[in-house]
Every structure is written in structure tokens, then in C-alpha cells.
Design an enzyme around this catalytic site. Structure first.
Site, short mmCIF file in Angstrom:
data_model
loop_
_atom_site.label_atom_id
_atom_site.label_comp_id
_atom_site.label_asym_id
_atom_site.label_seq_id
_atom_site.Cartn_x
_atom_site.Cartn_y
_atom_site.Cartn_z
N ARG A 129 0.88 -1.03 -0.09
CA ARG A 129 0.03 -0.02 0.06
C ARG A 129 1.03 1.14 0.12
O ARG A 129 1.55 1.56 0.94
CB ARG A 129 -0.91 0.07 1.22
CG ARG A 129 -1.65 1.23 1.35
CD ARG A 129 -2.63 1.28 0.48
NE ARG A 129 -3.72 2.25 0.84
CZ ARG A 129 -3.57 3.76 0.15
NH1 ARG A 129 -2.65 4.11 -0.49
NH2 ARG A 129 -4.72 4.70 0.51
N HIS A 132 1.84 7.10 1.51
CA HIS A 132 0.77 8.08 1.37
C HIS A 132 0.72 8.77 2.70
O HIS A 132 1.50 8.60 3.75
CB HIS A 132 -0.40 7.42 1.11
CG HIS A 132 -0.79 6.34 2.06
ND1 HIS A 132 -0.36 4.94 2.24
CD2 HIS A 132 -1.92 6.44 2.94
CE1 HIS A 132 -1.01 4.15 3.06
NE2 HIS A 132 -1.77 5.08 3.70
N HIS A 134 -2.91 10.80 4.97
CA HIS A 134 -4.29 11.30 5.33
C HIS A 134 -4.54 12.56 5.93
O HIS A 134 -3.80 12.90 6.84
CB HIS A 134 -5.10 10.10 5.88
CG HIS A 134 -4.81 8.78 5.32
ND1 HIS A 134 -5.34 8.30 4.09
CD2 HIS A 134 -4.00 7.73 5.90
CE1 HIS A 134 -4.96 6.99 4.00
NE2 HIS A 134 -4.21 6.77 5.11
N GLU A 138 -5.29 7.48 11.34
CA GLU A 138 -5.49 6.23 10.84
C GLU A 138 -5.26 5.07 12.10
O GLU A 138 -4.19 5.07 12.60
CB GLU A 138 -4.73 5.69 9.51
CG GLU A 138 -4.82 4.37 9.32
CD GLU A 138 -4.09 3.96 7.81
OE1 GLU A 138 -3.97 4.62 7.10
OE2 GLU A 138 -2.98 2.97 8.11
N HIS A 177 3.28 7.47 5.61
CA HIS A 177 3.33 5.72 6.06
C HIS A 177 3.31 4.91 5.09
O HIS A 177 2.75 5.41 3.89
CB HIS A 177 2.62 5.52 7.18
CG HIS A 177 1.19 5.54 6.90
ND1 HIS A 177 0.63 6.66 7.06
CD2 HIS A 177 0.10 4.88 6.40
CE1 HIS A 177 -0.81 6.80 6.77
NE2 HIS A 177 -0.98 5.46 6.51
N GLU A 200 -11.39 6.76 0.65
CA GLU A 200 -9.84 6.26 0.33
C GLU A 200 -9.32 6.72 -1.15
O GLU A 200 -8.36 6.89 -1.44
CB GLU A 200 -9.98 4.72 -0.08
CG GLU A 200 -9.80 4.00 1.01
CD GLU A 200 -8.30 3.58 1.52
OE1 GLU A 200 -7.44 3.14 0.69
OE2 GLU A 200 -7.94 4.29 2.57
#
Length: 432
Positions: A129, A132, A134, A138, A177, A200
Site C-alpha cells: 500500500r 501516502h 491522510h 488512521e 507511512h 480512500e
């Protein structure tokens, strides 16, 4: 000697098998609104209750009805109008990627999910993943396998860890992360974000960033010439198959000036010593034992067969429940004469708005219920109905509930326990 509670259970049938071998009929009587478990008994729920109701003549989704016996045949105590408080990840759109997938439950899928949003994600061995960050914090719980996590903190400290099944991680908003599946079979986990409007699709991705900044600027930023970046991805990678990583020690960057983070971003939730209740186990993880987790608190709950997560409520945050195993029912009491009952199976999400009293009952006599209670809060808090009444003057309790009924009022007061027992075992005579 047979206890009074056992005499009651002997008189009141717990399921209508005697009336019909296949389904509930109009002759069914269930005056106490006792639970129904179609999977355990083989009895199909029908819209009959204590002589009322009628059969369904039109099209039916029998599989859905089997999962939701209290929807097709709600308890007589259900009243008024409560919005939908249930969603299944099986109904969420699946985003399939190279080496993995993701599906989400947000306020768009479940309008009552206003405080938290959830994403169920799968990464095969070596799948990444991508790097990225946010706008939201999270929080994550590993359902299966092992996940390699990396990040840096706001002070430039470097962090990496391998999070196993039952473990957590928490990244505050903005912390960059990555996640990667380890070992045969990779990993699957539940991600929680502290805003029900999370999407997402609005994640800040490294590949997407590079694709939408002029190459001249990127080159200047990294002190290189623009042609170095001619073959970088033209859009987001999101989830992609990567190489299988080595140990954390061998994976550390070799350049100088790197310092380890002084923060712990991971935690072994199921490795905690549980609170042993008469009917199961509870493990609570919040900012008191996982200090980095300032906006999400959670409890990992196991309800033994036939047992009950007691009547309670949460004073300051909505509950976002995620069911991992088993079959359960919840009645939510919303005041003003309003209540509604929902049924849940593994993979389902349930919402209980703050302040609303509820319980979680294990429908099965053979299988435990395992689920997470998750909150947008720094600390886990709940109020127990029994503890409240046990610590209230007896006279007040008796005059509220048993005015004119001294015999049963005394029995009720004698049964109250002031201690904490969040999961109740059913009362049965040991000789039976």
C-alpha cells in the site's frame, strides 16, 4: 434444587421448534422476545409474533432473512423510527488492485457512520500500500497475517515494525507511512479513520504527487536534472506488487542523519491481559496504554456462547462495532419510546450513537462472538446499567421499578452486583 430462573426458562420456550420443524408459524408464542438463531436451530424466521402477522407472498431473499431474524420478526419491544445502524462489507464496492484489494464503509454507505469510517484491506505477500498520508488519523487492527509498517514522525524520527494478527497501529493525521504484506498469504486488516466522511479516493499518494507537480520543480526540489524523472508513474499506484522485504534491521536507510522515532506507533492489542468476565473477555486499548492513539479508543470483546455484553451506553462517542466472528443481536434504545433490534454476522459493521443504551447478545449456543468496539475518543468509557442501579439507594430503585411488588423487588435488589462484569453468563442451576 432448581433455581427460579431455570423454572422460567423451562416454562418459556426459547425457540418455536415444537410448533414447526422448518419455520415460525402463527401459533408461535415468544412472550419474552427470546433470541432466535436460524443457523443453530434450522428454524426460518417469519413475520409472525405472538399470534400477529402474516406470511410473505412475494419475492424473498432467504439468505439475508436467515442472517437477520430480528429484522423479519422484530421483538415486541421495538418501537418508533431509528435509522439504519447496520452495514456489511459484503455490500461495499471492492477496489481490486495488483496484489490486493480494498473496500470501505463510510457515511456514504452507512449514513449513521458520522464519527468514524472503516476500510477493509488485503495485501498479498510483498504487495505494498504505497507511501501516502491522510487528512485523518488512521487506526488499524490486523485480522490475519503480518503487516510491515513504516513512517516518520513530525520530528523526522524513523519508525518500522511488523504487526501480527491482533496487533494495532495508529498514525496521526498527516503522518506519511506505508504498509506491506509479509509471509505466505500476506495480510488483511481493518483500517479506521476518525471522520465518517473519509474516502480512500482522497488519500495523498506519493506516485500521484509526483505525477502532478512540474518535473522542473521536482528536479529542483531533489537537486537533479528533469530527465531523471521521465519514467516515473503517470498516476497513482495505490496497491501494487513489490518485492518481499528483508528484516527491519536490513531494510533501514543507509544514509546518515537518520534518527529513530521516540514514539511507538504499534501495539499488541490481543496480547494484553484481558478483563475476565463471567461470560467472556474484554481488552481495552486507548491513550492510557497506547499513548499515540489520541483520537481512537477500542475494546476487543469475546462473548462466550449464549452470553451477553451487558446493557450499557457510551457517554461521549458513537460506537463503531466490527464483527469478526459469530452471530449477535443488538437492541438500541434511543429514548422517547424508540428502540430497534439488529442482527450481525462476521464482516458486519454496527453503529450505536452516543448515549443510547444497548446490549450485544450471542445468538449461538456453540460459537463465541468476537468483535471490536471502536470510538472517536482518546479514552474508552461506558456506563453499566447494573452497576448504576447497584450503586443507587435501594429505595429509589424499588419505587421506580417494583412499586407494590415487594417480593420481586427484593429478589431484584438481592441479585444486583456492584462490581464490573461487562459480559454476563446466563444463570443456570449447576445440577441441571
Amino acid at each position: 434444587m432448581v433455581s427460579d430462573i431455570d423454572k422460567f426458562y423451562r416454562k418459556a420456550p426459547q425457540n418455536p421448534r415444537s410448533q414447526s420443524p422448518n419455520s415460525i408459524t402463527k401459533t408461535d408464542r415468544n412472550p419474552t422476545d427470546a433470541k432466535i438463531d436460524p443457523y443453530g436451530t434450522g428454524i426460518r424466521p417469519e413475520p409472525y409474533r405472538n399470534g400477529n402477522g402474516a406470511s410473505i407472498l412475494g419475492p424473498r431473499n432467504l439468505d439475508r432473512e436467515k442472517q437477520d431474524p430480528d429484522m423479519i420478526r422484530p421483538p415486541s419491544t421495538d418501537s418508533g423510527h431509528l435509522p439504519n445502524l447496520k452495514w456489511s462489507f459484503a455490500d461495499s464496492h471492492m477496489k481490486i488492485e495488483e496484489g490486493g484489494w480494498a473496500r470501505e464503509t463510510t457515511v456514504r454507505e452507512l449514513p449513521t457512520s458520522v464519527e468514524l469510517a472503516g476500510v477493509n484491506m488485503r495485501l498479498d505477500e510483498g504487495a505494498i500500500r504505497e507511501l501516502h498520508w491522510h487528512k485523518e488519523a488512521e487506526w488499524a487492527f490486523v485480522l490475519e497475517g503480518v503487516t510491515r509498517v513504516t513512517c516518520i514522525d513530525a520530528e523526522g524520527g524513523n519508525f518500522s515494525d511488523d504487526v501480527h494478527k491482533g496487533g494495532l497501529w495508529y498514525f496521526p493525521a498527516g503522518v506519511p507511512h506505508s504498509l506491506q504484506g509479509l509471509g505466505p498469504g500476506g495480510t488483511e486488516f481493518l483500517l479506521i479513520f476518525d471522520d465518517g466522511n473519509f474516502s480512500e479516493e482522497e488519500t495523498f499518494l506519493l506516485s500521484d504527487l509526483f505525477a502532478h507537480i512540474p518535473k522542473s520543480v521536482i528536479a529542483k526540489n531533489f537537486r537533479l536534472t528533469p530527465e531523471i524523472f521521465d519514467r516515473i508513474p503517470k498516476g497513482e499506484k495505490y496497491i501494487f506488487q513489490g518485492s518481499v522485504p528483508s528484516t527491519i534491521e536490513l531494510e533501514q536507510p543507509s544514509r546518515g542523519g537518520i534518527k529513530p522515532s521516540r514514539y511507538q506507533f504499534t501495539h499488541n492489542m490481543t496480547g494484553q491481559k484481558p478483563l475476565e468476565a463471567s461470560g467472556g473477555q474484554v481488552r481495552i486499548t486507548d491513550s492510557t496504554n497506547f499513548p499515540i492513539s489520541k483520537t481512537v479508543a477500542a475494546a476487543h470483546v469475546i462473548i462466550d456462547p449464549g452470553c451477553l455484553r451487558e446493557l450499557h451506553w457510551h457517554p461521549s462517542a458513537d460506537e463503531w462495532a466490527y464483527f469478526i466472528k459469530g452471530r449477535a443481536r443488538i437492541t438500541v434504545f434511543a429514548a422517547s419510546g424508540t428502540s430497534r433490534t439488529f442482527n450481525y454476522v462476521a464482516g458486519d459493521v454496527g453503529i450505536v450513537p452516543k448515549g443510547m443504551s444497548h446490549y450485544v447478545e450471542n445468538l449461538s449456543e456453540d460459537e463465541p462472538v468476537e468483535f471490536l468496539e471502536i470510538f472517536r475518543s482518546a479514552k474508552f468509557e461506558d456506563f453499566s446499567l447494573e452497576q448504576w442501579l447497584a450503586e443507587t439507594p435501594d429505595r429509589l430503585v424499588k419505587e421506580h421499578l417494583f412499586a407494590g411488588d415487594k417480593y420481586n423487588g427484593k429478589k431484584f435488589l438481592d441479585a444486583l452486583k456492584a462490581g464490573k462484569d461487562p459480559i454476563k453468563a446466563p444463570v443456570r442451576d449447576s445440577k441441571l
